[in-house]
Design a protein around this motif. Structure first.
Motif, mmCIF file in Angstrom:
data_model
loop_
_atom_site.group_PDB
_atom_site.id
_atom_site.type_symbol
_atom_site.label_atom_id
_atom_site.label_comp_id
_atom_site.label_asym_id
_atom_site.label_seq_id
_atom_site.Cartn_x
_atom_site.Cartn_y
_atom_site.Cartn_z
ATOM 1 N N LEU A 1 0.833 -1.209 0.000
ATOM 2 C CA LEU A 1 0.000 0.000 0.000
ATOM 3 C C LEU A 1 0.870 1.263 0.000
ATOM 4 C CD1 LEU A 1 -3.154 0.530 0.246
ATOM 5 C CD2 LEU A 1 -2.658 1.149 2.614
ATOM 6 N N ALA A 2 1.910 1.243 0.833
ATOM 7 C CA ALA A 2 2.789 2.417 0.958
ATOM 8 C C ALA A 2 3.514 2.696 -0.354
ATOM 9 C CB ALA A 2 3.797 2.196 2.085
ATOM 10 N N GLN A 3 3.828 1.632 -1.105
ATOM 11 C CA GLN A 3 4.505 1.849 -2.385
ATOM 12 C C GLN A 3 3.563 2.523 -3.389
ATOM 13 O OE1 GLN A 3 8.123 0.866 -3.015
ATOM 14 N NE2 GLN A 3 7.444 2.680 -4.124
ATOM 15 N N GLN A 4 2.264 2.182 -3.305
ATOM 16 C CA GLN A 4 1.280 2.853 -4.177
ATOM 17 C C GLN A 4 1.218 4.341 -3.846
ATOM 18 O OE1 GLN A 4 -0.062 0.594 -6.457
ATOM 19 N NE2 GLN A 4 1.275 -0.723 -5.259
ATOM 20 N N VAL A 5 1.250 4.647 -2.556
ATOM 21 C CA VAL A 5 1.124 6.046 -2.119
ATOM 22 C C VAL A 5 2.450 6.792 -2.325
ATOM 23 C CG1 VAL A 5 0.616 7.557 -0.153
ATOM 24 C CG2 VAL A 5 -0.669 5.425 -0.447
ATOM 25 N N GLY A 6 3.549 6.098 -2.065
ATOM 26 C CA GLY A 6 4.867 6.738 -2.188
ATOM 27 C C GLY A 6 5.318 6.913 -3.626
ATOM 28 N N GLY A 7 4.816 6.044 -4.511
ATOM 29 C CA GLY A 7 5.157 6.143 -5.932
ATOM 30 C C GLY A 7 6.655 6.176 -6.163
ATOM 31 N N ASP A 8 7.080 7.072 -7.043
ATOM 32 C CA ASP A 8 8.496 7.148 -7.417
ATOM 33 C C ASP A 8 9.365 7.789 -6.342
ATOM 34 O OD1 ASP A 8 7.871 6.058 -9.829
ATOM 35 O OD2 ASP A 8 7.658 8.004 -10.849
ATOM 36 N N ARG B 1 -11.470 0.970 -2.525
ATOM 37 C CA ARG B 1 -12.941 0.914 -2.397
ATOM 38 C C ARG B 1 -13.545 0.154 -3.583
ATOM 39 N NH1 ARG B 1 -12.151 6.507 -0.603
ATOM 40 N NH2 ARG B 1 -12.034 6.376 1.660
ATOM 41 N N ASP B 2 -12.971 0.347 -4.763
ATOM 42 C CA ASP B 2 -13.437 -0.429 -5.928
ATOM 43 C C ASP B 2 -13.228 -1.923 -5.691
ATOM 44 O OD1 ASP B 2 -14.139 1.860 -7.206
ATOM 45 O OD2 ASP B 2 -12.419 1.917 -8.582
ATOM 46 N N ASN C 1 -10.639 -0.591 5.015
ATOM 47 C CA ASN C 1 -9.623 -0.135 5.968
ATOM 48 C C ASN C 1 -8.362 0.298 5.225
ATOM 49 O OD1 ASN C 1 -11.089 -0.450 8.299
ATOM 50 N ND2 ASN C 1 -10.298 -2.498 8.759
ATOM 51 N N MET C 2 -8.015 -0.459 4.190
ATOM 52 C CA MET C 2 -6.824 -0.102 3.405
ATOM 53 C C MET C 2 -7.017 1.249 2.721
ATOM 54 S SD MET C 2 -4.481 -2.368 3.909
ATOM 55 C CE MET C 2 -3.361 -3.066 2.674
ATOM 56 N N ALA D 1 2.028 17.177 -2.357
ATOM 57 C CA ALA D 1 0.844 17.158 -3.235
ATOM 58 C C ALA D 1 0.719 15.806 -3.941
ATOM 59 C CB ALA D 1 0.946 18.280 -4.261
ATOM 60 N N GLN D 2 1.873 15.265 -4.377
ATOM 61 C CA GLN D 2 1.828 13.970 -5.072
ATOM 62 C C GLN D 2 1.396 12.842 -4.125
ATOM 63 O OE1 GLN D 2 4.381 16.195 -5.413
ATOM 64 N NE2 GLN D 2 5.400 15.957 -7.401
ATOM 65 N N TYR D 3 1.933 12.884 -2.894
ATOM 66 C CA TYR D 3 1.548 11.840 -1.931
ATOM 67 C C TYR D 3 0.048 11.901 -1.655
ATOM 68 C CZ TYR D 3 6.554 11.252 -0.818
ATOM 69 O OH TYR D 3 7.902 11.011 -0.877
ATOM 70 N N ALA D 4 -0.467 13.113 -1.496
ATOM 71 C CA ALA D 4 -1.902 13.263 -1.204
ATOM 72 C C ALA D 4 -2.734 12.735 -2.376
ATOM 73 C CB ALA D 4 -2.230 14.725 -0.926
ATOM 74 N N GLU D 5 -2.311 13.066 -3.581
ATOM 75 C CA GLU D 5 -3.012 12.609 -4.788
ATOM 76 C C GLU D 5 -2.951 11.077 -4.903
ATOM 77 O OE1 GLU D 5 -4.892 13.975 -6.834
ATOM 78 O OE2 GLU D 5 -4.921 12.656 -8.587
ATOM 79 N N ASN D 6 -1.747 10.522 -4.717
ATOM 80 C CA ASN D 6 -1.604 9.054 -4.757
ATOM 81 C C ASN D 6 -2.466 8.391 -3.686
ATOM 82 O OD1 ASN D 6 0.254 9.387 -6.764
ATOM 83 N ND2 ASN D 6 2.059 8.919 -5.511
ATOM 84 N N GLY D 7 -2.501 9.014 -2.512
ATOM 85 C CA GLY D 7 -3.305 8.473 -1.409
ATOM 86 C C GLY D 7 -4.772 8.403 -1.796
ATOM 87 N N ARG D 8 -5.263 9.476 -2.414
ATOM 88 C CA ARG D 8 -6.675 9.505 -2.826
ATOM 89 C C ARG D 8 -6.951 8.450 -3.899
ATOM 90 N NH1 ARG D 8 -6.191 15.133 -1.952
ATOM 91 N NH2 ARG D 8 -5.424 15.469 -4.072
ATOM 92 N N LYS D 9 -6.056 8.355 -4.874
ATOM 93 C CA LYS D 9 -6.239 7.378 -5.958
ATOM 94 C C LYS D 9 -6.204 5.946 -5.423
ATOM 95 C CE LYS D 9 -4.565 9.797 -10.050
ATOM 96 N NZ LYS D 9 -3.345 10.110 -10.798
ATOM 97 N N THR D 10 -5.251 5.683 -4.552
ATOM 98 C CA THR D 10 -5.128 4.330 -3.993
ATOM 99 C C THR D 10 -6.363 4.000 -3.156
ATOM 100 O OG1 THR D 10 -2.739 4.648 -3.924
ATOM 101 C CG2 THR D 10 -3.611 2.787 -2.680
ATOM 102 N N ALA D 11 -6.839 4.987 -2.408
ATOM 103 C CA ALA D 11 -8.039 4.760 -1.588
ATOM 104 C C ALA D 11 -9.226 4.418 -2.492
ATOM 105 C CB ALA D 11 -8.346 5.997 -0.750
ATOM 106 N N ALA D 12 -9.350 5.132 -3.615
ATOM 107 C CA ALA D 12 -10.453 4.853 -4.545
ATOM 108 C C ALA D 12 -10.329 3.433 -5.101
ATOM 109 C CB ALA D 12 -10.461 5.873 -5.678
ATOM 110 N N ALA D 13 -9.110 3.035 -5.427
ATOM 111 C CA ALA D 13 -8.885 1.681 -5.946
ATOM 112 C C ALA D 13 -9.236 0.625 -4.900
ATOM 113 C CB ALA D 13 -7.430 1.524 -6.391
#
Ligand SMILES: [Zn+2]
Length: 308
Positions: A41-48, A185-186, A150-151, A171-183
């Protein structure tokens, strides 16, 4: 432990010659997670911008992890430590933290990130903490990772945490966090559709690792092979369990692969239930290398077993 001690002396000597609070020596945010699911999960949020690794492997019981000397090296250079908390890692993490010579990830520091702060725990004992009976869940059930919702909450939380540790990419971490959270929930909805036919299904399980999953998807847990979290079953407790399984018509016994499968097999055999052996952490089996694949693996295994 002696080897760990020697390594910690070397690390502390090295630490004293380094600049204090030296962050991002490698150019990336160095994140160490106790568990592989949160590492994924952290790698999705941390990205590059982040390099993430897990201490425990997905095939291990996270309550009982044998510390390796390499863990100290990983912890020593970490900018952030992600842990499950709720005393899940109490048997192995505290001595490593004490010996790793890294002030950035000590309790109370911004790099010490207890992920249970982002979720609502279940099975919190009423009337205070009591480990005297050997229950290894004195603060409630720590296995919250198996509910994708929960994830999602944790992904959003990590977006904020990483932004504070590394403000230039906030800003990128926040954006990644939102995208990962949406994924996440999907994913949660996808599994709900898959498992809809099994709503209300009576199940038995070994340890309460899947309780958040069962609660989310409407399974009815009628018993555990362990009479209490972390307590070995006795002949009497097993007899009572088998009786309850017959009364409640529980035809699925779901167990983590690292439990005592001989006992699980016997209970299933005695009651005519189908034994479903599943990985319970990311990487715990072939086909469960990522968190979404793990959740799909578990859902598929239960679904297939229910069809006989
Ligand atoms: Zn547990």
């Amino acid at each position: 432990m002696k080897r760990l001690f020697l390594i910690s002396v070397v690390l502390m000597t090295a630490a004293s010659t380094m600049a204090p609070l030296q962050i991002f020596a490698s150019g990336k945010l160095q994140v160490v997670s106790t568990l592989p699911d949160f590492a994924w999960l952290a790698q999705q949020v941390g990205g590059d911008f982040a390099q993430v690794q897990s201490l425990a492997r997905g095939s291990q019981d996270p309550h009982f992890v044998d510390p390796k000397p390499s863990y100290l090296v990983d912890l020593h250079r970490a900018d952030a430590l992600l842990l499950d908390g709720m005393q899940l890692e109490i048997g192995w993490l505290p001595p490593l933290l004490q010996q790793c010579g890294n002030p950035r990830i000590q309790p109370g520091s911004p790099g010490y990130v207890d992920l249970s702060q982002f979720i609502t725990p279940i099975e919190v004992p009423v009337g205070g903490v009591d480990r005297s009976m050997g229950d290894i869940h004195p603060m409630g059930n720590p296995h919250y990772h198996l509910d994708p919702y929960n994830m999602a909450l944790i992904a959003e939380g990590l977006g904020g945490v990483f932004g504070k540790l590394d403000p230039s990419h906030a800003a990128q971490y926040a954006e990644n966090g939102r995208k990962t959270a949406a994924a996440m929930r999907d994913l949660g909805e996808e599994i709900a559709k898959m498992l809809a036919p099994l709503k209300g299904e009576p199940v038995v399980t070994y340890h309460s690792t899947l309780d958040y999953f069962f609660l989310r998807y409407g399974f009815h847990v009628v018993g555990f092979v362990e009479p209490k979290a972390g307590i070995k079953p006795s002949p009497v407790s097993l007899m009572e369990l088998e009786q309850r399984m017959k009364e409640k018509n529980a035809k699925l016994l779901i167990t983590e692969a690292y439990q005592d499968l001989k006992t699980a097999r016997r209970v299933a055999g005695d009651t005519g239930a189908t034994l479903v052996v599943i990985p319970s952490y990311t990487g715990g089996a072939k086909g469960a290398e990522t968190y979404p694949d793990l959740i799909r693996f578990i859902a598929n295994a239960i679904l297939e077993a229910s069809r006989g």
